[in-house]
Design an enzyme around this catalytic site. Structure first.
Site, PDB file in Angstrom:
ATOM      1  N   GLY A  46       0.868  -1.257  -0.140  1.00 28.66           N
ATOM      2  CA  GLY A  46       0.002  -0.036   0.026  1.00 28.66           C
ATOM      3  C   GLY A  46       1.028   1.160   0.054  1.00 28.66           C
ATOM      4  O   GLY A  46       1.800   1.355   0.794  1.00 28.66           O
ATOM      5  N   ALA A  47       0.705   2.101  -0.927  1.00 26.77           N
ATOM      6  CA  ALA A  47       1.596   3.037  -1.187  1.00 26.77           C
ATOM      7  C   ALA A  47       1.784   4.064   0.044  1.00 26.77           C
ATOM      8  O   ALA A  47       3.148   4.032   0.467  1.00 26.77           O
ATOM      9  CB  ALA A  47       0.997   4.193  -2.197  1.00 26.77           C
ATOM     10  N   GLN A 195      -5.734  -9.029  -2.214  1.00 22.83           N
ATOM     11  CA  GLN A 195      -5.702  -7.793  -1.124  1.00 22.83           C
ATOM     12  C   GLN A 195      -7.035  -7.437  -0.744  1.00 22.83           C
ATOM     13  O   GLN A 195      -7.185  -6.920   0.580  1.00 22.83           O
ATOM     14  CB  GLN A 195      -5.018  -6.644  -1.576  1.00 22.83           C
ATOM     15  N   ASP A 236      -1.490   4.549  -6.421  1.00 21.75           N
ATOM     16  CA  ASP A 236      -0.201   4.377  -6.112  1.00 21.75           C
ATOM     17  C   ASP A 236       0.679   5.548  -6.798  1.00 21.75           C
ATOM     18  O   ASP A 236       1.704   5.736  -6.169  1.00 21.75           O
ATOM     19  CB  ASP A 236       0.176   2.945  -6.593  1.00 21.75           C
ATOM     20  N   LYS A 247      -3.798  -0.661  -8.147  1.00 21.89           N
ATOM     21  CA  LYS A 247      -3.915  -1.962  -8.373  1.00 21.89           C
ATOM     22  C   LYS A 247      -4.521  -2.625  -9.619  1.00 21.89           C
ATOM     23  O   LYS A 247      -5.599  -2.240  -9.977  1.00 21.89           O
ATOM     24  CB  LYS A 247      -4.564  -2.640  -7.058  1.00 21.89           C
TER      25      LYS A 247
HETATM   26  O1  MRU Z   1       0.782  -4.119  -4.615  1.00 19.97           O
HETATM   27  P1  MRU Z   1      -0.197  -3.421  -3.202  1.00 19.97           P
HETATM   28  O2  MRU Z   1      -0.672  -4.168  -2.402  1.00 19.97           O
HETATM   29  O3  MRU Z   1       1.221  -2.588  -2.663  1.00 19.97           O
HETATM   30  O4  MRU Z   1      -0.892  -2.478  -3.932  1.00 19.97           O
HETATM   31  C1  MRU Z   1      -1.518  -1.365  -3.443  1.00 19.97           C
HETATM   32  C2  MRU Z   1      -2.642  -0.691  -4.187  1.00 19.97           C
HETATM   33  O5  MRU Z   1      -2.761  -0.924  -5.170  1.00 19.97           O
HETATM   34  C3  MRU Z   1      -3.482   0.323  -3.340  1.00 19.97           C
HETATM   35  O6  MRU Z   1      -4.860   0.559  -3.594  1.00 19.97           O
HETATM   36  C4  MRU Z   1      -2.561   1.838  -3.221  1.00 19.97           C
HETATM   37  O7  MRU Z   1      -1.327   1.540  -2.775  1.00 19.97           O
HETATM   38  C5  MRU Z   1      -3.403   2.634  -2.372  1.00 19.97           C
HETATM   39  S1  MRU Z   1      -3.223   2.219  -0.709  1.00 19.97           S
HETATM   40  C6  MRU Z   1      -3.695   3.623   0.562  1.00 19.97           C
END
Ligand code: MRU
Length: 353
Positions: A46-47, A195, A236, A247
């Site tokens: 998650g970013a 997720q 992200d 995602k």
């Molecule tokens: O691969 P991940 O689990 O790090 O991807 C996360 C996402 O795409 C989330 O939707 C994004 O980071 C927003 S988190 C507040």
């Protein structure tokens, strides 16, 4: 809200999200290399969560550097920053956090290495506190788009554990519930790493927010049957032109929402906006291990041995599909995001709500 990442007596504790929802386990990171491994292997993902974890990892790294003065310390510390930056390519919060820490170290270069090491722990903790406060502001700006009785659809996990706490997309839902609105959330399972199924469904159930888990390919069915009022997802990286990387599967959901006249919102902090990236096509997309697609949890094989696999972890949703981007400074039309960089322009003038 359980902590995503925290500093405890010189150890960085990372919530191992690969084990959720079956086990709640914290990995003890005693060096920056373990934090970097944790980011790469999605213990924390998650970013915004990646950003604050990297900052804590750099606080550990500064303690590992052997140097007699700043001039000897700095190139070694920069090398650690470069290693941390190589963990994941798409979420810009990682690079934002690393740059902030590098600037902070330079600003304090005259204070001596021991002081810098202590200050870095405080700074990474400040980043955690700021992220939670930021998410609460996003929640407050976003909750106005949710009406009592609404059904929301979301993709991936942009909840408390994808950030330092409270969440972005899920923070907006949380804020609406805190305002007394009754909502229901449809959760895309989010293939291939799940997720949605593992993390978002778990978090919503902990918060007692009613939810229904669906597989990604069911979203169209429920939109067609008028069961959904709005979509909210995280991000992200948001490019200057308002295109959003999130995602894999977010783009398909946005197109479906457009077809069905359903508003599609993106919730993200300003640290996810990358004004140096012109458009979505300039955003680097992480390609992950084919085993995420051919196996369930890397264990049970579900595809023929040797099949060719593509596994982009993110996709880009063009700005035209996005109703508004909800930030900690208000909600904006995607095309207006670039105005946030134009100094002197008051966001009040182009904020939607
Ligand atoms: O691969 P991940 O689990 O790090 O991807 C996360 C996402 O795409 C989330 O939707 C994004 O980071 C927003 S988190 C507040």
């Amino acid at each position: 809200m359980i902590p995503t990442v925290e500093w405890k007596n010189g150890v960085v504790m990372m919530l191992d999200q690969t084990k959720l929802p079956l086990e709640t386990v914290y990995q003890e990171c005693r060096d920056y290399q373990t934090v970097a491994k944790g980011i790469r292997e999605l213990w924390v993902r998650g970013a915004p969560a990646i950003g604050v974890s990297a900052a804590m990892g750099l606080a550990l790294g500064a303690r590992q550097v052997q140097a007699s003065g700043f001039d000897e310390f700095w190139p070694k510390f920069e090398a650690i920053c470069a290693e941390m930056a190589a963990t994941r390519p798409t979420a810009v919060n990682l690079f934002w956090a690393i740059e902030r820490i590098k600037r902070f170290v330079q600003e304090n270069r005259d204070k001596g290495l021991d002081a810098i090491r202590d200050l870095l722990v405080q700074e990474s903790q400040r980043m955690i506190d700021e992220d939670i406060a930021t998410n609460k502001r996003i929640g407050a700006y976003g909750a106005v788009f949710i009406e009592d009785g609404d059904t929301v659809i979301t993709h991936c996990n942009a909840g408390s554990i994808a950030t330092a706490g409270y969440g972005t997309a899920e923070g907006v839902m949380r804020a609406a519930v805190e305002e007394g609105k009754q909502i229901h959330v449809f959760v895309d399972e989010t293939r291939p790493v799940l997720q949605g199924a593992r993390l978002t469904a778990w978090e919503l159930m902990q918060e007692k927010i009613p939810c229904t888990l669906i597989t990604d390919n069911m979203a169209g069915h429920f939109l067609f049957h008028d069961r959904i009022d709005l979509a909210i997802v995280g991000a992200d990286r948001i490019a200057r032109n308002g295109d959003v990387a999130n995602k894999i599967g977010t783009y398909s959901l946005a197109v479906l929402c457009r077809e069905h006249g359903i508003p599609f919102y993106v919730a993200a902090p300003l640290s996810t906006i990358d004004l140096s990236t012109e458009s979505g096509s300039d955003i680097p997309i992480e390609e992950r291990d084919p085993r995420e697609v051919t196996h369930v949890f890397g264990k049970v094989q579900i595809a023929p041995e040797g099949v060719a696999v593509a596994n982009p972890a993110f996709d880009v949703t063009p700005a035209r599909y996005i109703t508004a981007i909800i930030t900690d400074r208000g909600a904006f039309r995607p095309k207006d995001i670039q105005k946030l960089s134009d100094t002197g322009l008051d966001p009040e003038t182009f904020r939607i709500k």
